[in-house]
Every structure is written in C-alpha cells, then in structure tokens.
Design an enzyme around this catalytic site. Structure first.
Site, PDB file in Angstrom:
ATOM      1  CD  GLU A 118      -2.761   1.012   2.559  1.00  0.00           C
ATOM      2  OE1 GLU A 118      -3.323   2.047   2.958  1.00  0.00           O
ATOM      3  OE2 GLU A 118      -2.879  -0.091   3.130  1.00  0.00           O
ATOM      4  CD  GLU A 122      -4.655   7.671   5.390  1.00  0.00           C
ATOM      5  OE1 GLU A 122      -5.644   6.927   5.447  1.00  0.00           O
ATOM      6  OE2 GLU A 122      -3.749   7.673   6.250  1.00  0.00           O
TER       7      GLU A 122
END
Length: 363
Positions: A118, A122
């Site tokens: 991943e 964010e």
C-alpha cells in the site's frame, strides 16, 4: 513528540488500514487470477460519468461536475469510494485533488495490491494545510513510524498535484512538482521485505474516522468526532495521470512470496487500454466513416421518407378541405332553412298582431 501522540498515530494507522484496504484474493496464501494491466500512459478527466469498464464505485454515490468528481458525506454511515479496474506494476500516479474539510473526516488516495502492499496520501479534515504520506507492505502494521507530514496551503479550496513516483528501487511523494519525500527499497521496513512492490490498483475516497465506537486514538488523530450538522463534507478529484511502467495485458503472481521478481508480465493488448484508446464512437464519427455510396443511400432513403410524409400531408390537407367545403355547404343549407322558418314566423306574428291589434301567441 509525546508518547500519547505516538500511540494515537499507531492506533490511527491501524484503523486507516482496516478502513481503506481489503483484497478479494490474497496471493500470499492462495493462487489468484491475474490482474488486468493498464500498460500505457494516460490521463483521466473526471467531469462526467465514470466509464465502469475502467473505474468501479465501491461504496456510496459520486457526483460529477465541471470541476471534477465529488466524494461527499452528508450523514452518518457514508464513505463514498471508487477504485480502478486496472493495475500498474510500478509507475506514476499524478492526482489533482481538493481535500474534504471537517473534523473527523479523512480524504485519501491509496495504491493497493492484492497482497496488501500500500502507498498512501491522506488528509485529516481538521487540518487544511497538511497532507500525510504513508506506506505498508503485505498488510504489516506492526510499527507506527512510516508516516510523513507535508505542508500544503489551502488544501481544501485549491487543487494541488499529489504525485506518486514508484519503482522497484524507490518510492517518491511529490507535491505540486516538488519532491516531498523519498523512501528507498533498502530503507523500508524489514530492509525491503515490506516495501510496496506488487501490482496496485488506485483508490480514491473519504470516510469518517471520528465516530463513536472507534478507538480514542483514532478519533484524536482525525481531529475529534464528526459534526454532521456541518455537512456536507466533499473531496473533489479533478484529473489523474497514470503511467504504468510495464506494458502487457495482465500481471500474474507466480508464487506466494510477494516479491516483485515473482510477478510475470503477460504479453498482449490490455483490455483496459483498448477501452481507453478505442472508446465507443459517436453518431457523428460513425457517419463520417460511411462511404459515399452509403451516405447517398441514406440521403435517398431519407428523401423517399420525406416525400411520402409530404404526400400524406397533402392528401390529408385536400381531404380536410373537401370535408370542410361539404360541412360549409350543409351549414349554409341549414342556415337558409332556419332563415325561411324565421321569416314565416315573423310574418305570422305580424299578421296576428295586425288582425287582433295586440299580442297573440303564435302556434
């Protein structure tokens, strides 16, 4: 940095993985079907309905405006998200985004593989001047020192370019054309073991981290509980450039190691690339491609249809005129008859009046 803050980040990191990542088949533990490759360098502009052969809305409802695709939370239990149906095996993902403002709301860009590698961007909604970078390998979240924090002015009101540059040697996060962070394979967790290195799809979305029932550390990381009276909370995706560093139609895991060396690039034409490069033709494009003879046939056919319609209209018009003349003649006859009756009536009335010197009923 306080211990409490570090613990909060750790809990939040775990929650982020749980909320944002999932896989339908994990090649670390089982044999999975190949992933569809992108195989090209292309740009997507998100001002119209998504092509569902390329993008999949995985939760909620998205709206599309001239500015871009909107991911909006208006109430509880909402987390609108979408992901690509294609995968890239190293490459560039250049996203132009406005984050969603609001305490407790998380906006995100996630590159994720089937075995839970991943790469993240964010935004926590209470801080509109910062974006966080992060990564995970094979779903491992044992440590909480992988995150980075980067200044971005007016991230909620202005579009910024957030670019991920990813190879087998290094991972870079860029903001508006400036390098913000570099992670090398050797410096990653586990000396490369947990470096993201398997084909990833691309995911966009927002979700509420500040909700009752979540860990207190998660709520604090997100900026507190979501105040839904301040909804809507909207993230906007304007455009994305994606460059897959490999060409081919599919990516296949040849073993359960999760290493980049184990990925087999299957040669051929990517069905996703074909859908992008050869979209369905419009009516004008189909017409332009017709040969002259076919166009002449269409013109003649259209002319015949037009002539038939015109003839039908003329016939109807003539019939209506004949009908009108007949009705007019009948009305004239009726009027003449009524006038004769009225004349007789008046004559009788006058004769009666003259004879009897006054009014008398007339039969």
């Amino acid at each position: 940095m306080s211990l409490l803050y570090l613990v909060a980040l750790f809990v939040a990191s775990i929650c982020s993985v749980t909320a944002q990542t999932w896989t339908s088949c994990n090649p670390l533990t089982t044999t999975c079907p190949p992933d569809q490759a992108l195989g090209i360098n292309t740009t997507f502009t998100f001002n119209k309905t998504l092509d569902d052969t390329i993008w999949n809305v995985t939760n909620g409802v998205l709206s599309h405006t001239d500015e871009g695709t909107e991911f909006t939370i208006t109430g509880e239990n909402q987390s609108p998200t979408m992901q690509s149906n294609f995968y890239i095996f190293f490459g560039i993902v250049e996203s132009h985004v406005k984050m969603a403002k609001g305490a407790g709301i998380i906006s995100s860009i996630v590159l994720q593989s089937d075995d839970l590698d991943e790469i993240d961007w964010e935004w926590v909604g209470y801080n509109t001047s910062e974006v966080q970078s992060n990564y995970f390998g094979k779903g491992n979240n044992e440590t909480f020192n992988r995150g980075g924090y980067h200044y971005v002015p007016n991230a909620d009101t202005e579009f910024h370019n957030y670019t991920t540059y990813w190879t087998q040697e290094k991972l870079e996060w860029w903001i508006d054309g400036k390098l913000a962070r570099t992670l090398t394979y050797e410096d990653s967790q586990g000396a490369g073991k947990y470096y993201p290195q398997t084909p990833c799809n691309i995911r966009y979305g927002i979700w509420p981290a500040g909700i009752k029932g979540n860990a207190q550390g998660t709520i604090e990381w997100a900026g507190g509980l979501v105040d839904y009276s301040k909804a809507p909370f909207t993230m906007v995706l304007q455009s994305v450039r994606v460059h897959d560093f490999h060409t081919g139609k599919e990516y296949n895991y040849t073993d359960h190691s999760g290493s980049w060396q184990s990925i087999d690039v299957i040669a051929g034409n990517s069905t996703i690339a074909n859908a992008i490069q050869n979209p369905p033709k419009s009516l004008s494009e189909k017409w332009a491609e017709l040969p002259t003879g076919a166009k002449a046939g269409v013109y003649i056919g259209a002319g015949c249809v037009g002539a038939a319609l015109l003839a039908g209209f003329i016939f109807f018009f003539i019939a209506q005129r004949k009908k009108g003349r007949l009705e007019h003649a009948l009305e004239d006859a009726k009027w003449a008859n009524e006038r004769t009756e009225m004349s007789t009536f008046q004559n009788d009335w006058k004769q009666s009046e003259w004879k009897h010197k006054g009014y008398q009923p007339v039969n």
